[in-house]
Design a protein around this motif. Structure first.
Motif, PDB file in Angstrom:
ATOM      1  N   THR A  32       0.825  -1.211   0.000  1.00 17.91           N
ATOM      2  CA  THR A  32       0.000   0.000   0.000  1.00 17.91           C
ATOM      3  C   THR A  32       0.858   1.259   0.000  1.00 17.91           C
ATOM      4  N   LEU A  35       2.711   1.623  -3.347  1.00 18.32           N
ATOM      5  CA  LEU A  35       1.814   2.061  -4.419  1.00 18.32           C
ATOM      6  C   LEU A  35       1.653   3.578  -4.412  1.00 18.32           C
ATOM      7  N   THR A 104      -5.587  11.820  -5.623  1.00 19.38           N
ATOM      8  CA  THR A 104      -6.409  11.188  -6.655  1.00 19.38           C
ATOM      9  C   THR A 104      -7.370  12.194  -7.276  1.00 19.38           C
ATOM     10  N   PRO A 191      -6.093   4.731 -11.182  1.00 20.88           N
ATOM     11  CA  PRO A 191      -6.399   3.401 -10.630  1.00 20.88           C
ATOM     12  C   PRO A 191      -5.429   2.955  -9.540  1.00 20.88           C
ATOM     13  N   LEU A 192      -4.143   3.301  -9.700  1.00 21.94           N
ATOM     14  CA  LEU A 192      -3.153   2.910  -8.695  1.00 21.94           C
ATOM     15  C   LEU A 192      -3.350   3.661  -7.390  1.00 21.94           C
ATOM     16  N   SER A 193      -3.578   4.962  -7.478  1.00 21.89           N
ATOM     17  CA  SER A 193      -3.798   5.729  -6.246  1.00 21.89           C
ATOM     18  C   SER A 193      -5.115   5.328  -5.592  1.00 21.89           C
ATOM     19  N   GLY A 194      -6.121   5.007  -6.414  1.00 26.63           N
ATOM     20  CA  GLY A 194      -7.377   4.514  -5.862  1.00 26.63           C
ATOM     21  C   GLY A 194      -7.203   3.182  -5.146  1.00 26.63           C
ATOM     22  N   ALA A 195      -6.351   2.304  -5.713  1.00 27.57           N
ATOM     23  CA  ALA A 195      -6.088   1.011  -5.075  1.00 27.57           C
ATOM     24  C   ALA A 195      -5.397   1.204  -3.727  1.00 27.57           C
ATOM     25  N   ALA A 196      -4.446   2.116  -3.660  1.00 34.15           N
ATOM     26  CA  ALA A 196      -3.778   2.403  -2.381  1.00 34.15           C
ATOM     27  C   ALA A 196      -4.776   2.901  -1.349  1.00 34.15           C
ATOM     28  N   LEU A 198      -7.962   2.199  -1.188  1.00 33.17           N
ATOM     29  CA  LEU A 198      -8.823   1.104  -0.759  1.00 33.17           C
ATOM     30  C   LEU A 198      -8.091   0.131   0.171  1.00 33.17           C
ATOM     31  N   LEU A 199      -6.804  -0.075  -0.082  1.00 34.33           N
ATOM     32  CA  LEU A 199      -6.036  -1.044   0.705  1.00 34.33           C
ATOM     33  C   LEU A 199      -5.680  -0.551   2.102  1.00 34.33           C
ATOM     34  N   SER A 203      -4.910  -2.733   5.685  1.00 38.94           N
ATOM     35  CA  SER A 203      -3.518  -3.122   5.904  1.00 38.94           C
ATOM     36  C   SER A 203      -2.757  -2.295   6.938  1.00 38.94           C
TER      37      SER A 203
END
Length: 468
Positions: A32, A35, A104, A191-196, A198-199, A203
């Motif tokens: 996380t 990312l 984001t 998408p990558l910053s959004g994934a971070a 969400l994670l 975590s």
């Protein structure tokens, strides 16, 4: 070192979970954090490539395009100290999430911009997101990885993301712009910053340590004026030297007033000055300034010289920089083990000295048509960055109490951006002094190497009485 308060202690501790479960959660936490750092660094790299098509699309002036790049850097510099303090006061995970969300949203605003000034506003907002994100990410590593050896390995991987961003940023930006236009360089990172974002809830444990501190608004104002003035003076040093000198003088006055305020606040200060009584922390600050001073000046001037002299075109120049980045990525994950074996003093000061030797090679090869010596120097610089970057971050945040990890993280990032800003401005001025070209590059590289070697020697001397 004092034990952090219960709010600072990670909820994912071996006493609560099995070792394998803890390792899995820490692994996800590291993914996380990496990312988020990767996204921020890639975004900075690709925007430089997009300035020409952006200028053509909006019929923008050179000054406006300069601010597309510099608005991010200026806001980032101004708000770094604030971001670090907010992480300590209100929760490192909370501030990390806020930074990721702001970044984001700002990136989406950039992609949807209908004018160059809207794009500049989006870039400034992205700088705010990064100022919250970066100190919080380092502080989280300090709190979650309590063991120094484990923290060193985590920081090595974290640092490798910077090299990975350098390696993929230029070619990725070129491909996206060529096939999909300049807006795609912003859309690609969402998408990558959004994934971070969400994670992070799954975590990363929450932690905070107010320890009697508050926002300290007078110090915030003068600290922002000092950092912002330094960044603005460097940005305007070529186009408006008189304005730059006046702003720099204002920044110096603001810095003096900032120190007076902080001296009276003691442990409750925005930047507790007793941090600088810790030799290891001072050493990390000096070595970091030296590292980024030479490194960012090199990354600015070497491609500029290649393009200006016709040695390489833009695509070839981007490709020629990739080996240095790949070496940085390859070496960084092992920096924690090297630190455990040889000591942080060796990896940090030695790494900065290796970069300085790389700059000497680049300067020596400047008058030669072949880029072989320049490539060898860049490879040495990549090795030195891999040795030093993670351990320097580790020394800075590990030398202080966990309660001050956000502030320490902010300060080491201040050292990074101050070194980079001064390096680009001062080495760029030396380059221009002899009208650029091979002679300008040689003078700038030798000067950059001298600064780096001097900083490495000073940092070594600061810790000479401490065991490795």
């Amino acid at each position: 070192m004092n034990s952090p308060s219960s709010s600072a202690r990670p909820v994912l501790s071996p006493s609560t979970h099995g070792g394998r479960d803890t390792g899995r959660h820490r692994g996800l936490a590291l993914v996380t954090l990496c990312l988020a750092v990767l996204v921020a660094q890639v975004d900075m790299a690709v925007v430089n490539l997009g300035t020409r098509p952006i200028g053509e699309y909006f019929s923008a002036s050179v000054i406006a395009l300069q601010w597309v790049v510099d608005s991010y850097n200026l806001v980032y510099a101004v708000l770094l100290l604030t971001g670090g303090l907010l992480a300590d006061l209100y929760g490192r995970r909370r501030i990390f999430m806020t930074g990721a969300a702001v970044f984001t949203g700002a990136t989406l605003l950039c992609a949807l911009s209908t004018s160059v000034w809207m794009l500049i506003a989006g870039r400034a907002l992205a700088g705010l997101g990064a100022a919250l994100l970066m100190p919080a990410s380092l502080a989280i590593i300090r709190v979650v990885w309590q063991d120094s050896a484990e923290r060193g390995r985590a920081l090595g991987i974290w640092a490798a993301c910077n090299g990975l961003a350098m390696a993929i940023g230029a070619p990725l930006g070129g491909l996206l712009i060529h096939h999909f236009g300049w807006r795609s360089i912003f859309l690609a990172v969402i998408p990558l910053s959004g994934a971070a974002l969400l994670l992070v809830l799954r975590s990363i444990p929450e932690s905070s340590d107010p320890k009697g501190r508050s926002l300290d608004m007078p110090a915030q104002v003068f600290g922002a004026l000092a950092l912002g003035g330094l960044a603005f003076a460097a940005i305007q040093s070529h186009d408006a030297p008189a304005l730059a000198a006046a702003v720099l003088a204002t920044a110096v006055v603001a810095f003096v007033l900032f120190l007076r305020i902080e001296h009276g606040k003691g442990a409750a200060a925005l930047v507790p000055l007793d941090l600088f009584s810790i030799r290891a922390f001072r050493s990390a600050m000096v070595a970091t300034i030296g590292m980024t001073f030479g490194m960012y000046g090199t990354l600015f001037l070497v491609p500029l010289t290649w393009l200006g002299t016709g040695t390489l075109d833009a695509t070839q120049a981007g490709l020629a920089l990739i080996p240095m980045s790949l070496v940085f990525v390859a070496v960084s994950p092992f920096s924690g083990r090297l630190t455990t074996r040889f000591g942080a003093r060796t990896t940090t000061c030695g790494g900065v000295a290796v970069i300085g030797c790389g700059l000497v090679l680049i300067g020596s090869g400047a008058p030669i048509a072949s880029i072989v010596l320049a490539e060898a120097g860049l490879l040495l610089a990549g090795i030195g960055m891999g040795f030093a970057t993670g351990p320097l971050m580790g020394v800075a945040v590990g030398a202080v109490d966990a309660a001050r990890s956000g502030t320490a993280s902010a300060l080491i990032n201040v050292a990074r951006i101050a070194g980079a800003t001064l390096g680009v401005a001062m080495l760029g001025a030396l380059y221009a002094l002899v009208h650029g070209g091979a002679d300008g590059l040689r003078l700038a590289m030798f000067a950059g190497a001298a600064v780096q070697l001097a900083c490495a020697a000073l940092a070594w001397r600061m810790t000479r009485t401490q065991p490795a």
